[in-house]
Design a protein around this motif. Sequence first.
Motif, PDB file in Angstrom:
ATOM      1  N   ALA A  51      -2.490   3.672 -14.357  1.00 23.67           N
ATOM      2  CA  ALA A  51      -2.806   3.147 -13.036  1.00 23.67           C
ATOM      3  C   ALA A  51      -2.564   4.226 -11.988  1.00 23.67           C
ATOM      4  O   ALA A  51      -2.050   5.315 -12.281  1.00 23.67           O
ATOM      5  CB  ALA A  51      -1.950   1.915 -12.735  1.00 23.67           C
ATOM      6  N   SER A  52      -2.940   3.906 -10.764  1.00 25.94           N
ATOM      7  CA  SER A  52      -2.701   4.775  -9.620  1.00 25.94           C
ATOM      8  C   SER A  52      -2.058   3.941  -8.523  1.00 25.94           C
ATOM      9  O   SER A  52      -2.541   2.850  -8.203  1.00 25.94           O
ATOM     10  CB  SER A  52      -4.017   5.378  -9.125  1.00 25.94           C
ATOM     11  OG  SER A  52      -3.831   6.102  -7.919  1.00 25.94           O
ATOM     12  N   LEU A  53      -0.941   4.435  -7.953  1.00 27.42           N
ATOM     13  CA  LEU A  53      -0.247   3.739  -6.877  1.00 27.42           C
ATOM     14  C   LEU A  53      -0.437   4.517  -5.586  1.00 27.42           C
ATOM     15  O   LEU A  53       0.027   5.653  -5.465  1.00 27.42           O
ATOM     16  CB  LEU A  53       1.245   3.607  -7.194  1.00 27.42           C
ATOM     17  CG  LEU A  53       2.062   2.831  -6.151  1.00 27.42           C
ATOM     18  CD1 LEU A  53       1.758   1.334  -6.231  1.00 27.42           C
ATOM     19  CD2 LEU A  53       3.555   3.084  -6.325  1.00 27.42           C
ATOM     20  N   GLN A  54      -1.117   3.908  -4.626  1.00 22.71           N
ATOM     21  CA  GLN A  54      -1.386   4.542  -3.345  1.00 22.71           C
ATOM     22  C   GLN A  54      -0.473   3.948  -2.279  1.00 22.71           C
ATOM     23  O   GLN A  54      -0.650   2.797  -1.868  1.00 22.71           O
ATOM     24  CB  GLN A  54      -2.850   4.343  -2.925  1.00 22.71           C
ATOM     25  CG  GLN A  54      -3.206   4.939  -1.576  1.00 22.71           C
ATOM     26  CD  GLN A  54      -3.071   6.444  -1.540  1.00 22.71           C
ATOM     27  OE1 GLN A  54      -3.703   7.145  -2.338  1.00 22.71           O
ATOM     28  NE2 GLN A  54      -2.239   6.955  -0.631  1.00 22.71           N
ATOM     29  N   VAL A  55       0.534   4.733  -1.860  1.00 22.22           N
ATOM     30  CA  VAL A  55       1.429   4.286  -0.798  1.00 22.22           C
ATOM     31  C   VAL A  55       0.686   4.336   0.529  1.00 22.22           C
ATOM     32  O   VAL A  55       0.029   5.338   0.851  1.00 22.22           O
ATOM     33  CB  VAL A  55       2.688   5.171  -0.738  1.00 22.22           C
ATOM     34  CG1 VAL A  55       3.571   4.782   0.448  1.00 22.22           C
ATOM     35  CG2 VAL A  55       3.467   5.073  -2.045  1.00 22.22           C
ATOM     36  N   ARG A  56       0.798   3.289   1.305  1.00 21.88           N
ATOM     37  CA  ARG A  56       0.088   3.201   2.572  1.00 21.88           C
ATOM     38  C   ARG A  56       0.802   3.971   3.679  1.00 21.88           C
ATOM     39  O   ARG A  56       1.966   4.355   3.544  1.00 21.88           O
ATOM     40  CB  ARG A  56      -0.066   1.725   2.986  1.00 21.88           C
ATOM     41  CG  ARG A  56      -0.888   0.898   2.016  1.00 21.88           C
ATOM     42  CD  ARG A  56      -1.106  -0.495   2.555  1.00 21.88           C
ATOM     43  NE  ARG A  56      -1.848  -1.330   1.608  1.00 21.88           N
ATOM     44  CZ  ARG A  56      -2.236  -2.576   1.866  1.00 21.88           C
ATOM     45  NH1 ARG A  56      -1.924  -3.147   3.035  1.00 21.88           N
ATOM     46  NH2 ARG A  56      -2.916  -3.277   0.975  1.00 21.88           N
TER      47      ARG A  56
END
Length: 314
Positions: A51-56
């Motif tokens: 997966a990929s986790l994109q912090v806002r």
Amino acid sequence: MVSSEDFSAGGESATIAAMVATILERQEKNYKPGAVARRGLHSKSLGVVRASLQVRNLPKELQVGLFATPYSYDAVLRFSNGGLGPTAPDALPNIRGVALKVLGVPGEKLLPGEENSTEQDFIMANYPTFFAATAEQMLLLMQGKIFKLLVERPAILIDAIKATAKITESVLDIDYFSQVTYRFGRKSCKYSLFHQAGTAARPNINLLDNDYLRSALTDQLQKGTAKFTLCVQIQQGNEDDQDPTEQWSGPQIELADLTVLQIDEPVEESDGEELSFNPYRTLAEHEPIGWAGRMRRAVYAADLEWRARKNGTA
């Protein structure tokens, strides 16, 4: 070794030692030489996927630890059934779990011996509260002393029914909760993963397939990606951060977007036994709070050592 019965007089440390002994005793009893050694808890893997986790780009008050700056992290997810063993049909009532490992996270971690790790772990299940209010209650549950546990906490039966009664069609189409408490900087919090409805393909479901959840996961991710939103719930007022059976009332604040990546090959059931997930593999800003985290730290470390020895991966 501390006996799994010997916990009443020694406080939390003795209870945790007894919990470790209980889990390892059960694993040894169930292990068949030559087979894959499984976890003592959440032993049925429904799939390990990337997966990929994109912090806002978050407001200043939310710029804490992992979420301090906008960034895209690689990640790994392990979906699982909480109980009943690695061969139980998925159609049976069960807790569904997800362990999230975020990769490439700089900074010192809290897990002894892994201070230089670049991984950070989150552990969640598809019910907002934990079943046990104390370490002693959790030990009774693992020892199968259900009557004694019901005397101490009758509400556990209601929680168990609520948590497992609904049929799960896909692990990509349900929400997950940390259940227990963590730090969020100087505050106490709980984490959650909310599925973004409609982002995953509709799966083909065959409830007669013992492993239909893994089959559905393969079907969905071969068609495309799926998305979740990682949220934080900050402690409000006099909410208890030591009793994980208490459900909190605060808003779910969005922190990051998690995209489960598309796959080409079928998901394998036994994937992930060499993986280690531990809530103390984390930055200090996200330290676990309470007995549940401390129990998991010890149990998961002992469980990993046992699996690695049996599977020859130590």
